[in-house]
Structure formats: structure tokens, C-alpha cells
Design an enzyme around this catalytic site. Structure first.
Site, PDB file in Angstrom:
ATOM      1  N   SER A 146      15.369  40.962 -15.675  1.00  0.00           N
ATOM      2  CA  SER A 146      16.754  40.567 -15.441  1.00  0.00           C
ATOM      3  C   SER A 146      16.935  39.060 -15.641  1.00  0.00           C
ATOM      4  CB  SER A 146      17.197  41.015 -14.041  1.00  0.00           C
ATOM      5  OG  SER A 146      18.581  40.843 -13.863  1.00  0.00           O
ATOM      6  N   HIS A 147      17.497  38.373 -14.664  1.00  0.00           N
ATOM      7  CA  HIS A 147      17.827  36.943 -14.806  1.00  0.00           C
ATOM      8  C   HIS A 147      16.671  36.042 -14.410  1.00  0.00           C
ATOM      9  CE1 HIS A 147      18.395  37.952 -10.622  1.00  0.00           C
ATOM     10  NE2 HIS A 147      18.391  36.676 -10.303  1.00  0.00           N
ATOM     11  N   LYS A 156      11.871  48.857 -15.586  1.00  0.00           N
ATOM     12  CA  LYS A 156      12.579  49.749 -14.676  1.00  0.00           C
ATOM     13  C   LYS A 156      12.825  51.090 -15.357  1.00  0.00           C
ATOM     14  CE  LYS A 156      16.918  47.242 -15.684  1.00  0.00           C
ATOM     15  NZ  LYS A 156      18.024  46.478 -15.094  1.00  0.00           N
ATOM     16  N   ASP A 308      23.125  43.179 -17.564  1.00  0.00           N
ATOM     17  CA  ASP A 308      23.690  44.017 -16.510  1.00  0.00           C
ATOM     18  C   ASP A 308      24.491  43.181 -15.514  1.00  0.00           C
ATOM     19  OD1 ASP A 308      21.642  42.793 -15.083  1.00  0.00           O
ATOM     20  OD2 ASP A 308      20.851  44.658 -14.227  1.00  0.00           O
ATOM     21  N   ARG A 309      24.580  41.861 -15.763  1.00  0.00           N
ATOM     22  CA  ARG A 309      25.380  40.990 -14.909  1.00  0.00           C
ATOM     23  C   ARG A 309      26.395  40.224 -15.739  1.00  0.00           C
ATOM     24  NH1 ARG A 309      21.750  38.799  -9.928  1.00  0.00           N
ATOM     25  NH2 ARG A 309      20.254  40.516  -9.835  1.00  0.00           N
ATOM     26  N   LYS A 409      24.687  48.930 -14.167  1.00  0.00           N
ATOM     27  CA  LYS A 409      25.583  47.785 -14.273  1.00  0.00           C
ATOM     28  C   LYS A 409      25.814  47.429 -15.739  1.00  0.00           C
ATOM     29  CE  LYS A 409      22.578  45.802 -11.592  1.00  0.00           C
ATOM     30  NZ  LYS A 409      21.785  44.894 -10.742  1.00  0.00           N
TER      31      LYS A 409
END
Length: 548
Positions: A146-147, A156, A308-309, A409
């Protein structure tokens, strides 16, 4: 936490990672699963770690992928597995490792046609699309931390519902993977990578065309084009880099990608608050470059590496607080979509109570669940939830006709929604939020961290509301003491205490020796600080009661 002196400034040479050493460590260092820090551990978003700390290495990936293959057989999942990766340095070798195991296990693997990058929401959409039309159910893996910083890696698993795997699934995969590592991977099947890449089981597909062509089902792309919204986009070097030009082309948008660099060291990034390189599109420090361009565009948006953000930058207010945009998105969607009145608004228990006030104001049902997007999956799939969102700038919502869009997301649709809101209402999301706050109240929100031992974290996780003796919080009577979420009665892994105009939630970290306190006040910043102070006193009293 004090702001680092170089926060918001471009990374210096000493801030950059040694990619060669990192990848070498991925292959050469072997984890000891008797060491907790080196075990496979699935949090709310999969297993994460870094090769140099022996927490994300080839053996982890080989074992996790074998565990996923064994789970698929047990669950009767016989369809394709959609495999994606982001732009972190460790994602590329992990992608190859994953393919070598999946192909050896006879899994039909589907990847982006040019072996390019694939965002998390795209994998979710591919799974949903396949399973609507076929009886042989598909699932997916996304290789991403992710970030998180450039040195990190992550993986995942999304089962056939298309969203993050439930705890019972991840616990099974985690336990099996650790056992495989403990047994020196003797039960892991693996092909050499050349054979795996040449296998007929490896299928390449144009994810970009398939995903982009369907965006009009969920966002009013025609309205954005008609209003000539000038849109600036910073992918922050992430996996959606090739998607934005195709979105602009297909929907005739005035869209500029302001940063087209993909660099696994992310050396172009401004440093985050703590002085680390972190691609957090909700951080004003990490987003400093795009914020400086805010006057050049009607709306400017950014995403994290797996998309996803979302981060929303407006001319009128700069970078929006994620909670503020969630409130705006919910109010707009619920008043501009012809969705069933019974469709719920989903929020996590640490998201702003502004969402509660919005839901009450428009007379729509709201469901508050524990932290983790997995709690929205079933509802988004069936249409029980119209919207699911987290305070950490992650959300998704259903299609215009009420069908499921994604069960993970989706940073694309959230950023495009910001442009739709401006196009349709003439107000940018910040102006929209100001109107909501004027009518419903202006909250002050924050998060802090405190040191906690394993024993103290266990106390927080196992609390009963009756353990809390306090009757008031920051001058107001306590109305609720929660250890389970009201939306689904699932354990929250901590405590939430609410009053009429404020609340706090305390949750232990799954990876660090800390607990986090989230708090909000609808009175003032001073009142918020009082909530934080009394929250810590309440938690410390709980520790004393438990003698830890």
C-alpha cells in the site's frame, strides 16, 4: 509526534533505499518463524514487511502462495486467479515468485497483458466480472504494501467475493504458511520462472481497457466532460500510472498527469511527517507537490501505490481531511443516486461522527463496523451497503443502478467522484463540506499513539465495557461504552467511548508496541485535547486494574 525538519521536502540522497541490496536480501535472507518479527502475519491488509528485516522475503511469498493454493483446493475454487502488483521494489521479485508457485500448482493465473502494474481495485473488479458470468469462481492476489515506505513489500488475498479476505481465511493461510517455512518449504511446489512464464496456464489480459470502459457505470463521466473540469492527477509513482491517460482518452476529459515518473525508490516524493518516504495521499507532507499546484486545476487528486486510497486537493481548501471528503461523498451520492432508501452507509468506528450526522440528516441507515474494509465486503456485494469508507482515505460505492462495483477500496472512483461533485453541483468538495459543517457542526478530529506492552495490548483487545468505571468524558456524560461494533456486533479489538459531542477509541497496533487513540470533538480543539487526556487516563486505569 514532532514534525521532521525535512517533512514536505523532496527526499535527500540519504533518504533513498539501496534497491540492489533490498532485492538481494529478498532472495538471500531466510526467515526464522520462531521469531515473531519474521513470521507470516496477516493484518487488516495482508502480510507486510521488509527484506532487510527478514519479514518479507522469498520464502514468505513461496509459502503464502502455496498456502493460498491449498486453501483454493479446500474451498473448491477452480477458476482463474487474478494477480496484480504495484511499483514497490520488492513487488517485482515477489510477482515472479508468486507465479512460479501458482503455475506449479496448476492454477490458471491471469496478469496484465504487458506484465505491467495492476491496482487493487482493478483486481477486485476483474474477480467480480468473472464470477458474475462463470461458475468456476475466480479469486486474486495483489502484491503491494500500500502506501508504506519503498523498502516494504506486501501481499494480500482476495477470495471470490473480490474483497479483502476474512479473518478466518487469513488465519488459515498465515498458519499454514508459517508451518511450510518451518518445514523448509518441502511441501511447496515451484516451477522455474522461465517455464512458468512460458506456461499455457499464464494468461495475459488487458485489464486497463476492461476496467476503464466500465467506469461510466459508477461515476458520471459525461458530466465531468461536459463541465470541462480541469483535473490534475498525481499517481505518486503508483500502479495506476497507465490508467489515467486511457481514462482521459475514453471519456474526453481535460486531465493532466502531473508526475509520470515510476521509480521504485520513490526518490521524487516529498518526505512525510516523520521524515520517511511514504506515499500517503492523505498526508499534506507527502502531497506537498500536488498541493503546490492546486491553483492550476479545478480539482487535483492523488493515489497511493496500489490505488486503494484517494487524496483530494481543491483550490479553495487545499488537501481535504479524508473524513471530510467521506462525509461529502456520502451526502452527495445519497442525494444524487436513485438507490434504495434501505441501502446502508458503512463507516468504521474510528471514522468521523460527521458521517453519523449526515446519515441522520438525510434519513439514511448507517452501519458502524470495526476497522478494516473487509467488514463492508458482503454488503457492497449484495447492495445492502451503498457505500463503505474508512477514515484512512479508502472507500468504494455501488454502481448507479445499485449493482456491485468493487468490494475493495477504489481510489479511482473516489477521485473521479470529486470531479463529478464539482461538475454537477458547481461546488468543489471543500465548499460542499463547509456547507455541511455550517448546518451539522464542525468536528475536530485527531489520532495519537502511546507505548504499550504485549500484556497491555492484550488487555485492550479483551476489554468488556463494564471494565470502564468512568461516567463522564471531557465534561459530558458517557452515553456508550463499546467493545463490539453496533453495526455487526463484531469485536472491535479495543474500546470506544462516546458522549453527545465527542468520542474516543483506543486500539492496539497489530505490528508495533503501541496503542492508538482516535478522538473527535464537536465543541473545540481544546475539548478534543481534553478528550485525549482523559482517554489516556481511562486506558491507564484499565491497565492498573489488570496489573499490567
Amino acid at each position: 509526534m514532532a514534525v521532521h525538519p525535512h517533512a514536505g521536502k523532496t527526499a535527500r540522497p540519504e533518504d533513498r533505499i539501496n534497491i540492489g541490496r533490498l532485492v538481494s536480501d529478498y532472495y538471500l535472507l531466510n526467515p526464522d518463524v520462531n521469531n515473531v518479527a519474521q513470521k507470516v502475519t496477516f493484518g487488516t491488509s495482508g502480510h507486510r514487511g521488509t527484506a532487510s528485516k527478514v519479514s518479507f522475503n522469498e520464502r514468505h511469498i513461496l509459502a503464502i502462495c502455496q498456502a493460498v493454493c491449498d486453501y483454493r483446493k479446500q474451498a473448491g475454487i477452480s477458476g482463474p486467479l487474478y494477480l496484480g502488483k504495484d511499483t514497490h521494489a520488492l513487488s517485482e521479485p515477489a510477482f515472479s515468485s508468486a507465479i512460479s508457485v501458482l503455475i506449479a500448482n496448476g492454477v490458471n493465473v491471469v496478469v496484465q497483458q504487458d506484465l505491467g502494474f495492476t491496482p487493487t481495485p482493478v483486481i477486485s473488479r476483474m474477480i467480480i466480472d468473472h464470477n458474475r458470468k462463470n461458475s468456476d469462481l475466480a479469486d486474486g492476489l495483489i502484491i503491494t504494501p500500500s502506501h508504506n515506505p519503498p523498502s516494504d513489500g506486501g501481499i494480500k488475498y482476495n477470495p471470490p467475493h473480490g474483497g479483502p479476505a476474512e479473518g478466518e481465511i487469513t488465519k488459515q493461510i498465515e498458519s499454514h504458511a508459517n508451518a511450510l517455512i518451518q518445514a523448509s518449504l518441502v511441501d511447496v511446489k515451484q516451477s522455474d520462472i522461465a517455464s512458468a512464464m512460458a506456461s499455457s496456464l499464464l494468461n495475459k489480459q488487458d485489464f486497463i481497457e476492461q476496467y476503464v470502459s466500465q467506469l461510466g457505470r459508477v461515476v458520471d463521466m459525461a458530466a465531468i466532460a461536459k463541465a470541462n473540469i480541469k483535473l490534475g492527477v498525481d499517481p505518486l509513482g503508483g500502479s495506476g500510472i497507465a490508467y489515467w491517460p486511457e481514462i482521459a482518452k475514453q471519456y474526453q476529459l481535460d486531465l493532466t498527469v502531473v508526475n509520470q515518473v515510476v521509480d521504485a525508490s520513490f526518490a521524487f516524493m516529498p518526505l512525510d511527517k516523520d521524515g520517511k518516504i511514504r506515499m500517503d495521499c492523505s498526508s499534506p507532507y507527502a502531497m506537498a507537490g500536488l498541493i503546490a499546484m492546486k491553483d492550476d486545476f479545478d480539482i487535483a487528486v492523488g493515489n497511493d501505490p496500489d490505488f486503494d486510497r484517494h487524496g483530494i486537493v481543491t483550490k479553495t481548501g487545499g488537501l481535504m481531511n479524508p473524513n471530510h471528503f467521506l462525509a461529502v461523498a456520502i451526502h452527495y451520492l445519497m442525494t444524487h443516486r436513485n438507490w434504495p432508501k434501505t441501502a446502508k452507509i458503512g463507516k468504521t468506528l474510528v471514522s468521523s461522527s460527521m458521517i453519523d450526522r449526515v446519515a441522520k440528516h438525510i434519513n439514511r441507515p448507517m452501519s458502524e463496523v470495526p476497522v478494516g474494509f473487509k467488514w463492508f465486503v458482503d454488503g457492497l456485494k449484495t447492495g445492502e451497503y451503498a457505500f463503505g469508507g474508512e477514515e484512512s482515505a479508502g472507500a468504494s460505492f455501488i454502481e448507479k443502478d445499485g449493482s456491485c462495483w468493487t468490494t475493495d477500496k477504489d481510489g479511482f472512483v473516489m477521485t473521479l467522484l470529486a470531479a463529478e461533485i464539482l461538475a454537477v453541483t458547481g461546488k468543489d468538495p471543500h465548499q460542499y463540506y463547509q456547507e455541511l459543517a455550517k448546518e451539522l457542526g464542525e468536528p475536530c478530529y485527531g489520532r495519537k499513539e502511546a507505548v504499550a506492552s504485549l500484556e497491555q495490548k492484550a488487555v485492550l483487545t479483551g476489554l468488556s465495557p463494564d471494565d470502564v468505571k468512568a461516567q463522564s468524558l471531557a465534561g459530558e456524560p458517557i452515553l456508550q461504552k463499546l467493545s463490539h461494533a453496533p453495526g455487526n456486533n463484531a469485536a472491535i479489538g479495543g474500546l470506544k467511548v462516546t458522549t453527545e459531542n465527542g468520542w474516543f477509541a483506543a486500539r492496539p497496533s497489530g505490528t508495533e508496541d503501541i496503542y492508538k487513540i482516535y478522538a473527535e470533538s464537536f465543541i473545540s480543539e481544546t475539548h478534543l485535547e481534553q478528550i485525549f487526556t482523559e482517554a489516556q487516563t481511562i486506558v491507564n486505569d484499565l491497565f492498573k486494574q489488570a496489573n499490567v
